[in-house]
Motif scaffolding. Structure first.
Motif, PDB file in Angstrom:
ATOM      1  N   GLU A  49      12.660   0.859  -8.401  1.00 23.54           N
ATOM      2  CA  GLU A  49      12.053  -0.360  -7.842  1.00 23.54           C
ATOM      3  C   GLU A  49      10.609  -0.115  -7.401  1.00 23.54           C
ATOM      4  O   GLU A  49      10.249  -0.344  -6.236  1.00 23.54           O
ATOM      5  N   PRO A  50       9.757   0.330  -8.321  1.00 27.50           N
ATOM      6  CA  PRO A  50       8.401   0.734  -7.928  1.00 27.50           C
ATOM      7  C   PRO A  50       7.468  -0.428  -7.592  1.00 27.50           C
ATOM      8  O   PRO A  50       6.410  -0.197  -6.997  1.00 27.50           O
ATOM      9  N   THR A  51       7.821  -1.652  -7.950  1.00 32.34           N
ATOM     10  CA  THR A  51       6.898  -2.772  -7.731  1.00 32.34           C
ATOM     11  C   THR A  51       7.250  -3.596  -6.495  1.00 32.34           C
ATOM     12  O   THR A  51       6.617  -4.627  -6.247  1.00 32.34           O
ATOM     13  N   ASN A  52       8.235  -3.160  -5.710  1.00 31.91           N
ATOM     14  CA  ASN A  52       8.568  -3.883  -4.474  1.00 31.91           C
ATOM     15  C   ASN A  52       7.355  -3.958  -3.551  1.00 31.91           C
ATOM     16  O   ASN A  52       6.750  -2.937  -3.222  1.00 31.91           O
ATOM     17  N   GLY A  53       7.016  -5.163  -3.122  1.00 30.95           N
ATOM     18  CA  GLY A  53       5.929  -5.323  -2.169  1.00 30.95           C
ATOM     19  C   GLY A  53       4.544  -5.397  -2.782  1.00 30.95           C
ATOM     20  O   GLY A  53       3.563  -5.601  -2.057  1.00 30.95           O
ATOM     21  N   LEU A  54       4.423  -5.226  -4.098  1.00 32.18           N
ATOM     22  CA  LEU A  54       3.111  -5.275  -4.730  1.00 32.18           C
ATOM     23  C   LEU A  54       2.672  -6.719  -4.951  1.00 32.18           C
ATOM     24  O   LEU A  54       3.475  -7.569  -5.339  1.00 32.18           O
ATOM     25  N   ASP A  55       1.380  -6.987  -4.724  1.00 31.57           N
ATOM     26  CA  ASP A  55       0.839  -8.306  -5.040  1.00 31.57           C
ATOM     27  C   ASP A  55       0.473  -8.350  -6.521  1.00 31.57           C
ATOM     28  O   ASP A  55       0.752  -7.398  -7.275  1.00 31.57           O
ATOM     29  N   MET A  70       0.831  -1.208   0.000  1.00 30.09           N
ATOM     30  CA  MET A  70       0.000   0.000   0.000  1.00 30.09           C
ATOM     31  C   MET A  70       0.865   1.257   0.000  1.00 30.09           C
ATOM     32  O   MET A  70       0.534   2.262  -0.653  1.00 30.09           O
ATOM     33  N   LYS A  71       1.972   1.215   0.710  1.00 28.20           N
ATOM     34  CA  LYS A  71       2.885   2.356   0.707  1.00 28.20           C
ATOM     35  C   LYS A  71       3.511   2.553  -0.680  1.00 28.20           C
ATOM     36  O   LYS A  71       3.722   3.693  -1.117  1.00 28.20           O
ATOM     37  N   GLN A  72       3.814   1.457  -1.363  1.00 31.84           N
ATOM     38  CA  GLN A  72       4.334   1.572  -2.722  1.00 31.84           C
ATOM     39  C   GLN A  72       3.297   2.214  -3.636  1.00 31.84           C
ATOM     40  O   GLN A  72       3.626   3.023  -4.507  1.00 31.84           O
ATOM     41  N   LYS A  73       2.036   1.840  -3.460  1.00 30.67           N
ATOM     42  CA  LYS A  73       0.971   2.433  -4.264  1.00 30.67           C
ATOM     43  C   LYS A  73       0.859   3.934  -3.985  1.00 30.67           C
ATOM     44  O   LYS A  73       0.654   4.736  -4.911  1.00 30.67           O
ATOM     45  N   LEU A  74       0.994   4.308  -2.730  1.00 31.07           N
ATOM     46  CA  LEU A  74       0.926   5.728  -2.382  1.00 31.07           C
ATOM     47  C   LEU A  74       2.104   6.490  -2.983  1.00 31.07           C
ATOM     48  O   LEU A  74       1.950   7.627  -3.447  1.00 31.07           O
ATOM     49  N   ALA A  75       3.267   5.871  -2.980  1.00 28.04           N
ATOM     50  CA  ALA A  75       4.440   6.508  -3.589  1.00 28.04           C
ATOM     51  C   ALA A  75       4.231   6.701  -5.095  1.00 28.04           C
ATOM     52  O   ALA A  75       4.624   7.731  -5.659  1.00 28.04           O
ATOM     53  N   ASP A 100      -2.416  -8.191  -8.091  1.00 29.35           N
ATOM     54  CA  ASP A 100      -3.331  -7.111  -8.480  1.00 29.35           C
ATOM     55  C   ASP A 100      -2.596  -5.779  -8.575  1.00 29.35           C
ATOM     56  O   ASP A 100      -2.860  -4.968  -9.473  1.00 29.35           O
ATOM     57  N   GLY A 101      -1.667  -5.557  -7.651  1.00 32.66           N
ATOM     58  CA  GLY A 101      -0.893  -4.330  -7.671  1.00 32.66           C
ATOM     59  C   GLY A 101       0.001  -4.230  -8.894  1.00 32.66           C
ATOM     60  O   GLY A 101       0.157  -3.146  -9.473  1.00 32.66           O
ATOM     61  N   MET A 102       0.568  -5.352  -9.299  1.00 31.54           N
ATOM     62  CA  MET A 102       1.415  -5.368 -10.495  1.00 31.54           C
ATOM     63  C   MET A 102       0.595  -5.046 -11.741  1.00 31.54           C
ATOM     64  O   MET A 102       1.042  -4.300 -12.621  1.00 31.54           O
ATOM     65  N   VAL A 103      -0.597  -5.615 -11.825  1.00 35.53           N
ATOM     66  CA  VAL A 103      -1.476  -5.351 -12.968  1.00 35.53           C
ATOM     67  C   VAL A 103      -1.864  -3.871 -12.985  1.00 35.53           C
ATOM     68  O   VAL A 103      -1.869  -3.221 -14.045  1.00 35.53           O
ATOM     69  N   MET A 104      -2.188  -3.322 -11.812  1.00 35.10           N
ATOM     70  CA  MET A 104      -2.523  -1.910 -11.708  1.00 35.10           C
ATOM     71  C   MET A 104      -1.369  -1.036 -12.167  1.00 35.10           C
ATOM     72  O   MET A 104      -1.541  -0.096 -12.944  1.00 35.10           O
ATOM     73  N   PHE A 105      -0.171  -1.355 -11.700  1.00 34.64           N
ATOM     74  CA  PHE A 105       1.026  -0.595 -12.065  1.00 34.64           C
ATOM     75  C   PHE A 105       1.223  -0.602 -13.581  1.00 34.64           C
ATOM     76  O   PHE A 105       1.439   0.447 -14.197  1.00 34.64           O
ATOM     77  N   ARG A 106       1.116  -1.786 -14.174  1.00 31.46           N
ATOM     78  CA  ARG A 106       1.309  -1.908 -15.621  1.00 31.46           C
ATOM     79  C   ARG A 106       0.259  -1.097 -16.380  1.00 31.46           C
ATOM     80  O   ARG A 106       0.571  -0.420 -17.368  1.00 31.46           O
ATOM     81  N   ARG A 107      -0.985  -1.144 -15.917  1.00 35.88           N
ATOM     82  CA  ARG A 107      -2.069  -0.421 -16.586  1.00 35.88           C
ATOM     83  C   ARG A 107      -1.829   1.083 -16.551  1.00 35.88           C
ATOM     84  O   ARG A 107      -2.020   1.782 -17.553  1.00 35.88           O
ATOM     85  N   ILE A 108      -1.403   1.585 -15.397  1.00 39.72           N
ATOM     86  CA  ILE A 108      -1.161   3.022 -15.264  1.00 39.72           C
ATOM     87  C   ILE A 108      -0.029   3.477 -16.178  1.00 39.72           C
ATOM     88  O   ILE A 108      -0.141   4.493 -16.880  1.00 39.72           O
ATOM     89  N   ILE A 109       1.066   2.727 -16.196  1.00 38.33           N
ATOM     90  CA  ILE A 109       2.216   3.105 -17.042  1.00 38.33           C
ATOM     91  C   ILE A 109       1.819   3.112 -18.508  1.00 38.33           C
ATOM     92  O   ILE A 109       2.136   4.046 -19.254  1.00 38.33           O
ATOM     93  N   GLN A 110       1.132   2.062 -18.934  1.00 38.32           N
ATOM     94  CA  GLN A 110       0.742   1.965 -20.339  1.00 38.32           C
ATOM     95  C   GLN A 110      -0.209   3.086 -20.738  1.00 38.32           C
ATOM     96  O   GLN A 110      -0.064   3.689 -21.808  1.00 38.32           O
ATOM     97  N   GLN A 111      -1.169   3.382 -19.875  1.00 34.86           N
ATOM     98  CA  GLN A 111      -2.122   4.440 -20.195  1.00 34.86           C
ATOM     99  C   GLN A 111      -1.447   5.797 -20.278  1.00 34.86           C
ATOM    100  O   GLN A 111      -1.681   6.570 -21.227  1.00 34.86           O
ATOM    101  N   LEU A 112      -0.609   6.111 -19.309  1.00 32.98           N
ATOM    102  CA  LEU A 112       0.038   7.421 -19.302  1.00 32.98           C
ATOM    103  C   LEU A 112       1.003   7.584 -20.478  1.00 32.98           C
ATOM    104  O   LEU A 112       1.090   8.662 -21.069  1.00 32.98           O
ATOM    105  N   SER A 113       1.730   6.525 -20.812  1.00 32.74           N
ATOM    106  CA  SER A 113       2.701   6.632 -21.911  1.00 32.74           C
ATOM    107  C   SER A 113       2.018   6.657 -23.274  1.00 32.74           C
ATOM    108  O   SER A 113       2.390   7.449 -24.153  1.00 32.74           O
TER     109      SER A 113
END
Length: 245
Positions: free
Chosen positions: A158-164, A137-142, A166-179
């Motif tokens: 190292e933005p995905t440290n500690g992500l489960d 959750m702290k990684q998500k907040l960062a 679902d968190g990894m999928v969320m991270f990938r979706r955000i990066i792809q959408q923004l780029s």
């Protein structure tokens, strides 16, 4: 293409002789650039240099075609970053933390804070104190803080440290959408090489403080190998060169 970040012969050496030496690279608008390398190779040092947290011994850093040192404040208004592990004031809430971060940037509204908390899946706990957050959750907040000001360039260590999962999928979706949709440029240092293979259009390999190889992922993997296989081959080649010498 517009150049977002460029370094020329960038060098920073510590007393123990570790650091980086003569690194030159360029990030264009919309690039998702993955930085690979073993622990202690100099990746975090490089990221600290291009965000102005430390100064180089030699070389030049150009941010949005302007010298970083001469135009630091103007340049950093368009940069979001997360360097090393996420660290927060545990006694405040996520909403309060993002409001505090937003003061460093122009035009960050309450609506924007709500947007990024929804994007990273923390909207339901925005009023909980951060001390109750898990590592993930702290990684998500960062990550929320890094994308808060609608930056042109986002730098993540190292933005995905500690992500489960679902968190990894969320991270990938955000990066792809923004780029892809907004043209946001990303510089990402990570050991999650399979994630980088899915996300990045370009990668660079740093070993012992030197950028030994970089290029378009499509070209580097043209032979059908994975990014992991490419990376291991580069490390083994480097070891082979040193053993010959």
């Amino acid at each position: 293409m517009d150049t977002m970040l460029e370094t020329s012969q960038l060098t920073k050496t510590y007393r123990n002789q570790r650091g980086i030496r003569n690194i030159s690279l360029r990030l264009n608008a919309g690039d998702v650039y993955g930085l690979l390398g073993p622990n202690g190779a100099g990746k975090t040092t490089f990221l600290k240099l291009v965000t102005g947290l430390i100064r180089p011994d030699e070389g030049k850093i150009t941010l949005f075609r302007q010298d970083l040192i001469d135009h630091f404040e103007a340049g950093m208004q368009h940069v979001g970053c997360m360097i090393e592990s996420a660290d927060f004031h545990d006694f405040i809430t996520a909403g309060q933390y993002l409001k505090m971060v937003g003061r460093y940037y122009p035009d960050v509204t309450e609506h924007r804070i709500t947007q990024v908390l929804e994007a990273v899946g923390l909207i339901s706990v925005r009023n909980d104190k951060i001390k109750h957050y898990s590592t993930g959750m702290k990684q998500k907040l960062a990550l929320a803080a890094a994308i808060l000001p609608n930056p042109k360039l986002v730098i993540l260590d190292e933005p995905t440290n500690g992500l489960d999962i679902d968190g990894m999928v969320m991270f990938r979706r955000i990066i792809q959408q923004l780029s892809e949709v907004h043209g946001t440029t990303f510089l990402i240092s990570s050991h999650m090489i399979h994630e980088l293979e899915q996300l990045c259009n370009r990668v660079g390999v740093i070993v012992e403080g030197q950028l030994i190889r970089e290029g378009d992922v499509r070209d580097l993997l043209a032979g059908g190998q994975s990014l992991e296989q490419f990376y291991i081959h580069e490390l083994e080649s480097r070891k082979g060169e040193k053993s010959v010498v």
